[in-house]
Design a protein around this motif. Structure first.
Motif, PDB file in Angstrom:
ATOM      1  N   GLU A 242       5.376 -42.483  -7.554  1.00  0.00           N
ATOM      2  CA  GLU A 242       6.154 -40.945  -7.453  1.00  0.00           C
ATOM      3  C   GLU A 242       7.200 -41.830  -6.516  1.00  0.00           C
ATOM      4  OE1 GLU A 242       3.620 -39.348  -6.139  1.00  0.00           O
ATOM      5  OE2 GLU A 242       2.601 -37.554  -8.309  1.00  0.00           O
ATOM      6  N   VAL A 243       6.983 -42.444  -5.644  1.00  0.00           N
ATOM      7  CA  VAL A 243       7.534 -42.887  -4.276  1.00  0.00           C
ATOM      8  C   VAL A 243       9.344 -43.454  -4.647  1.00  0.00           C
ATOM      9  CG1 VAL A 243       5.678 -42.274  -2.854  1.00  0.00           C
ATOM     10  CG2 VAL A 243       6.252 -44.209  -3.151  1.00  0.00           C
ATOM     11  N   ILE A 244       8.425 -44.059  -5.561  1.00  0.00           N
ATOM     12  CA  ILE A 244       9.632 -44.946  -5.928  1.00  0.00           C
ATOM     13  C   ILE A 244      10.645 -44.342  -7.737  1.00  0.00           C
ATOM     14  CG2 ILE A 244       8.988 -47.315  -5.208  1.00  0.00           C
ATOM     15  CD1 ILE A 244       8.540 -47.801  -8.491  1.00  0.00           C
ATOM     16  N   GLY A 245      10.401 -43.014  -7.683  1.00  0.00           N
ATOM     17  CA  GLY A 245      11.481 -41.841  -8.085  1.00  0.00           C
ATOM     18  C   GLY A 245      10.692 -41.705  -9.721  1.00  0.00           C
TER      19      GLY A 245
ATOM     20  N   PHE B  71       1.264 -42.167  -7.211  1.00  0.00           N
ATOM     21  CA  PHE B  71       1.692 -42.305  -5.634  1.00  0.00           C
ATOM     22  C   PHE B  71       2.705 -43.245  -5.456  1.00  0.00           C
ATOM     23  CE2 PHE B  71       1.984 -42.530  -1.192  1.00  0.00           C
ATOM     24  CZ  PHE B  71       2.767 -42.225  -0.864  1.00  0.00           C
ATOM     25  N   ALA B  72       2.136 -44.928  -5.767  1.00  0.00           N
ATOM     26  CA  ALA B  72       3.550 -46.045  -5.782  1.00  0.00           C
ATOM     27  C   ALA B  72       4.370 -45.866  -6.730  1.00  0.00           C
ATOM     28  CB  ALA B  72       2.636 -47.374  -6.965  1.00  0.00           C
TER      29      ALA B  72
ATOM     30  N   ARG C 141       6.937 -38.173 -14.395  1.00  0.00           N
ATOM     31  CA  ARG C 141       6.038 -37.535 -14.311  1.00  0.00           C
ATOM     32  C   ARG C 141       5.739 -37.909 -16.275  1.00  0.00           C
ATOM     33  NH1 ARG C 141       3.349 -36.049 -10.631  1.00  0.00           N
ATOM     34  NH2 ARG C 141       1.927 -37.616 -11.629  1.00  0.00           N
TER      35      ARG C 141
END
Lengths: 228, 293
Positions: free
Chosen positions: A105-108, A102-103, A111
Motif C-alpha cells: 500500500e505504502v508504495i502505491g 501495508f508494504a 488494491r
C-alpha cells in the motif's frame, strides 16, 4: 550486488563502528555475517540499507552508489531491499494480511494487485489460514514468517536479515532458515547477521566474520569457529 | 497514490487515537474561541469609537449683541476651514426650544430663564474630532464669539482609552493564537510519537516521505477544522450575547457598540482559516522530525 570499498563508520558513543571493510557479494548469494555482539554486524546491515552513511569509503548496492544517493531517492532504493529483524517489527494493530499488504500500500500498489499478491506470499511462508490473526495471537516463529512475507512481497533483489533467529528456539529457527533458503533459491541474495553457531555450521555457506569492527575472515562454505 | 488509502488511513488514525484527537480538537476550539471573541470585541470597540467620533460636535456660542459683519466673518471662516465637515446655525427660537426640552424635568429653572437669555450658536461637525482643540482656538476670542464649548480633554481621554483597549485586545488575541499553535503542535507530536513504529515500518519498506506525511497532515487539518468550527459556534454565541445585553440593558455608553454581520463573517473566516492552517502546519512540522534521513 553489494560492494563495500574501504568502508569506515564510527559513532561518538553507543553503537560499535566498523573500519576499513571491503567485500563483494554477488547476485543470488547466501552470506552469513558473523561476530560477537558489538562487533559491528548491525552497523553493516544499516549501511547496506542506507539507514546510515559511512564516514569514508564507498558502498554500492543493487547498482546504486549509496554514498552519493540523494535523500529523496532512498525510498525507491529500499523497494529493492527486504529487511527483517530479531524483534520482527510488525504493527500490532494490523492483522497478518494487513501487515503484509501495508508494504505494498505504502508504495502505491493498486488494491487488485495487493489482493492477489498477499495470499500468495502468505502461502509461501506457510501462514495461509492465519491471515486474519493479529501478531499477538501468533508464535514467535509465525511472527517472523509474517515479517519475511512483508520483506519478500516486493520480490526484492536482496534480503537483509539482522539476527532473525535471535528470539526463536532452535526448532523454530530451523523453520525460518528453511524459508530463507527457499527465498534464496528464487534468486534473491540473502545476507544474514547472526551469532548462532549451530545454524552457520550446518548450512555451510559463505561466512564474513567481523571482529571489533574489522573484517576478520571471508570464507566460502565456512563454519562459525576458526576455518576448516 | 490512491485517495482511498489516504481517506482510510486518516479516518482509522483519527479513531484509533480518538482521545488525542479530541484533545487537539478542544485545544483548537478553546484557543480560537478566545481569539475569535477578542477579535469580535475589538471590532465592536472600533465601530463604537468611530460612530461616537462622528457625533463629536463643537459648539461656537455667539454674543447676544453680535453684528451682521461679525456673524458673516465667522460663517465664512467655518465655510473655508478644511477641518470642518459641516456646520449649522441654531437661531434663538430653536435653541430655546432645545433648552426647554432638555431640561423639561426642571420646570423651575426653565421658567426662570427668558428666551432672550438663551445664546445662539453654530453647531460644527469636524472631519477629525481629535482636531477639536485647534479649531476651537481659532474661534475663541474672535469678535462676536462668546465662548466655545471645550470638553477637549474628555475627547482626548476617550480616544486614548479606545486606542489602548484595541491594542491590548489585539495583543491578547495574538498571544492566545501563538499558545494555541504551540499546543496543537505538541498534541500532534505526541500522536505521531505514539505511532513511530508505523512510521519506521513505512520507511523500511520504501514509502516516500510525502506518502508518509499526507495522512498526518490530513489528520491535523481535520482536527484544526473541527476545533475551529466549534470555536466559530462559540463566537456566534458571544455575538448574540453582546447584542442581547446591549438591547436589553440599554447601556448608553455602548450604543455605538454594534457588531455587524460583516464583522462576524470576517471573524469566523479568520477563526476557521487559522484553525485549518495551524492544524496542518503543526502536523507537518511534527512529522518532519521523524522523517529526517
Amino acid at each position: 550486488m553489494i560492494r563495500f570499498e574501504d568502508v569506515s563508520k564510527s559513532y561518538s558513543r553507543g553503537s560499535s563502528g566498523v573500519s576499513d571493510i571491503s567485500f563483494e557479494i554477488g547476485r543470488g548469494e547466501f552470506v552469513f555475517l558473523i561476530g560477537t555482539s558489538g562487533s559491528g554486524k548491525t552497523t553493516l546491515v544499516k549501511l547496506m540499507n542506507r539507514e546510515i552513511k559511512p564516514d569514508t569509503g564507498s558502498i554500492w548496492v543493487a547498482g546504486k552508489n549509496l554514498v552519493t544517493m540523494p535523500a529523496w531517492k532512498v525510498p525507491y532504493f529500499r523497494r529493492n531491499i527486504g529487511v527483517i529483524f530479531q524483534d520482527f517489527r510488525l504493527l500490532p494493530n494490523k492483522s497478518v494480511f494487513q501487515n503484509v499488504a501495508f508494504a505494498l500500500e505504502v508504495i502505491g500498489k493498486p488494491r487488485k494487485y495487493i489482493n492477489e499478491q498477499v495470499p500468495q506470499i502468505l502461502k509461501l511462508v506457510g501462514l495461509d489460514g492465519k491471515s486474519e490473526r493479529y501478531p499477538d495471537q501468533l508464535s514467535g516463529g509465525e511472527q517472523q514468517r509474517v515479517a519475511i512475507a512483508r520483506a519478500f512481497v516486493n520480490r526484492p533483489l536482496i534480503l537483509l536479515a539482522d539476527e532473525p533467529t535471535g528470539n526463536l528456539d532452535p526448532e523454530t529457527s530451523w523453520g525460518v532458515m528453511n524459508l530463507l533458503e527457499r527465498i534464496n533459491r528464487t534468486g534473491t541474495a540473502v545476507v544474514m547477521a547472526t551469532h548462532d553457531a549451530g545454524i552457520v555450521d550446518s548450512m555451510r555457506r559463505r561466512v564474513i566474520e567481523i571482529d571489533h569492527g574489522t573484517l576478520h575472515r571471508d570464507q566460502s562454505r565456512g563454519i562459525y569457529g576458526i576455518g576448516v | 497514490m490512491s485517495v482511498g488509502y489516504f481517506v482510510k488511513e486518516t479516518s482509522i488514525n483519527l479513531w484509533r487515537n480518538r482521545l488525542m484527537s479530541l484533545a487537539a480538537v478542544f485545544t483548537v476550539a478553546i484557543s480560537l474561541s478566545l481569539v475569535g471573541s477578542a477579535l469580535l470585541i475589538r471590532q465592536g470597540v472600533a465601530t463604537a469609537t468611530s460612530e461616537w467620533q462622528g457625533n463629536v460636535q463643537l459648539l461656537v456660542f455667539l454674543q447676544p449683541n453680535i453684528s451682521k459683519s461679525e456673524f458673516k466673518a465667522i460663517e465664512s471662516e467655518l465655510h473655508s476651514l478644511s477641518t470642518v465637515k459641516s456646520y449649522s446655525y441654531v437661531p434663538r427660537a430653536q435653541a430655546y426650544g432645545d433648552f426647554r426640552r432638555l431640561l423639561a424635568n426642571q420646570p423651575d429653572l426653565v421658567n426662570a430663564v427668558p428666551e432672550s437669555a438663551v445664546p445662539t450658536f453654530f453647531r460644527v461637525s469636524l472631519v477629525n474630532p481629535a482636531e477639536a482643540p485647534a479649531v476651537g482656538a481659532i474661534f475663541k476670542g474672535q469678535p462676536g464669539v462668546d465662548t466655545v464649548n471645550d470638553n477637549f480633554s474628555a475627547i482626548h481621554t476617550i480616544l486614548t482609552i479606545s486606542n489602548v483597549s484595541q491594542t491590548v485586545i489585539l495583543g491578547i488575541a495574538l498571544v492566545l493564537l501563538i499558545s494555541a499553535a504551540i499546543l496543537i503542535l505538541n498534541v500532534i507530536r505526541v500522536a505521531i510519537f505514539s505511532r513511530r513504529r508505523e512510521v519506521a515500518v513505512m520507511r523500511l519498506v520504501g514509502a516516500t516521505n510525502v506518502f508518509i506525511q499526507v495522512p498526518f497532515m490530513l489528520e491535523g487539518m481535520i482536527q484544526g477544522l473541527l476545533g475551529s468550527l466549534i470555536a466559530a459556534g462559540v463566537v456566534i454565541g458571544v455575538k448574540a450575547l453582546i447584542s442581547y445585553s446591549i438591547q436589553h440593558f440599554s447601556i448608553h455608553l455602548l450604543d455605538g457598540f454594534v457588531l455587524t454581520s460583516h464583522d462576524l463573517i470576517f471573524t469566523l473566516a479568520v477563526v476557521v482559516a487559522v484553525g485549518v492552517l495551524v492544524g496542518t502546519a503543526g502536523s507537518t512540522v511534527a512529522v518532519r522530525r521523524f522523517l529526517r534521513a
